[in-house]
Motif scaffolding. Structure first.
Motif, PDB file in Angstrom:
ATOM      1  N   ARG A  92      -9.557  -2.716  -8.305  1.00 25.39           N
ATOM      2  CA  ARG A  92      -9.678  -4.113  -7.858  1.00 25.39           C
ATOM      3  C   ARG A  92      -8.939  -4.380  -6.558  1.00 25.39           C
ATOM      4  NH1 ARG A  92      -8.770  -4.253 -13.358  1.00 25.39           N
ATOM      5  NH2 ARG A  92     -10.494  -5.073 -14.624  1.00 25.39           N
ATOM      6  N   ARG A  93      -7.961  -3.522  -6.232  1.00 18.95           N
ATOM      7  CA  ARG A  93      -7.154  -3.743  -5.035  1.00 18.95           C
ATOM      8  C   ARG A  93      -7.476  -2.706  -3.974  1.00 18.95           C
ATOM      9  NH1 ARG A  93      -1.356  -4.190  -7.982  1.00 18.95           N
ATOM     10  NH2 ARG A  93      -2.153  -2.231  -8.817  1.00 18.95           N
ATOM     11  N   SER A 148      -5.380  -1.174  -2.126  1.00 14.24           N
ATOM     12  CA  SER A 148      -4.442  -0.062  -2.219  1.00 14.24           C
ATOM     13  C   SER A 148      -4.920   0.987  -3.221  1.00 14.24           C
ATOM     14  CB  SER A 148      -3.055  -0.572  -2.618  1.00 14.24           C
ATOM     15  OG  SER A 148      -3.103  -1.231  -3.877  1.00 14.24           O
ATOM     16  N   SER A 149      -5.634   0.558  -4.268  1.00 13.24           N
ATOM     17  CA  SER A 149      -6.157   1.512  -5.244  1.00 13.24           C
ATOM     18  C   SER A 149      -7.240   2.393  -4.630  1.00 13.24           C
ATOM     19  CB  SER A 149      -6.709   0.772  -6.459  1.00 13.24           C
ATOM     20  OG  SER A 149      -5.699   0.015  -7.099  1.00 13.24           O
ATOM     21  N   SER A 164       0.832  -1.191   0.000  1.00 13.13           N
ATOM     22  CA  SER A 164       0.000   0.000   0.000  1.00 13.13           C
ATOM     23  C   SER A 164       0.870   1.246   0.000  1.00 13.13           C
ATOM     24  CB  SER A 164      -0.893  -0.005   1.245  1.00 13.13           C
ATOM     25  OG  SER A 164      -1.726   1.123   1.246  1.00 13.13           O
TER      26      SER A 164
END
Length: 244
Positions: free
Chosen positions: A39-40, A42-43, A13
């Motif tokens: 999708r993640r 961290s995004s 992250s």
């Protein structure tokens, strides 16, 4: 052929400082990226940081500055939504406008030929619809729009595997800033008695264009729509709280 630049790696992250540094590098030198999507986890953190910065500058800097300019120069406030029926302001500004404006101003900024093809077809569709004012009959307009829809779909399918051309990537810094300026400039029409000085009142939209252009490249057009919707919601909340 040179591939588009991949954004800052986010296997771990990224920190807030890293996100802001990447934004600053992008604004100094805009470039075509491969969007991460959402999708993640961290995004979503990246989107949260960008949204917080977007809204903080919007509410603390650009909107107060615009209000000061408006009062000092005696400029009229925006009146674009005065004719909307009761209950339509929220869905138009927080749902419809972010979707339509992101597709129109930033959806094609991947530079992929299929996206540019759809943009061109969209402009032709607007020309066909505008033909109504010049006497073009409804059957001709309907036929033209149906034909364009078929052409748009065929082009989207035929061009789906082609990457962004070199001219788009090399010229993207100019494209990025022009798109931000046009996005801001089109909002001059929110003011009924617009003049040259009215351009000073679209600073919030210019800031939005700068931020949303980066979000589109870093996270994708869907993330840009969410950020845009959230920023419009924050502006509406401020207007309701202050009685504007």
């Amino acid at each position: 052929m040179t591939r588009p630049t991949v954004p800052l790696a986010s296997a771990a992250s990224p920190g807030i400082a890293a996100i802001l540094a990447d934004l600053a590098r992008f604004v100094r030198r805009p470039r075509v990226l491969v969007p991460e999507g959402l999708r993640r986890l961290s995004s979503w953190k990246v989107l949260g940081v960008l949204y917080a910065l977007h809204v903080a500058v919007l509410l603390l800097v650009t909107l107060p500055l615009t209000a000061l300019i408006q009062s000092q120069l005696g400029l009229t406030p925006p009146d674009a939504f005065d004719q909307l029926p009761a209950g339509w302001l929220f869905p138009v500004t927080v749902i419809a406008a972010p979707i339509i404006e992101e597709m129109l101003f930033r959806g094609w900024q991947s530079g992929r030929p299929r996206a540019l093809w759809l943009l061109g077809c969209g402009f032709l569709g607007a020309v066909v619809i505008a033909g109504q004012a010049h006497g073009l009959g409804p059957l001709w307009i309907t036929g033209g729009l149906l034909g364009l829809a078929l052409i748009a779909g065929a082009g989207w399918f035929a061009l789906r595997r082609r990457p962004a051309p070199g001219w788009f990537r090399s010229g993207y810094p100019v494209i990025y800033w022009l798109a931000a300026l046009v996005f801001a400039g089109i909002h001059i029409f929110n003011y009924g008695n617009a003049s040259a000085l009215t351009a000073l009142l679209v600073l919030p939209q210019l800031w939005a264009g700068i931020m949303l252009g980066y979000t589109r490249q870093r996270l994708g057009v869907g993330a840009g729509m969410l950020q845009h919707a959230g920023a419009n919601a924050a502006t509406m909340a401020l207007a309701l709280l202050t009685g504007m």
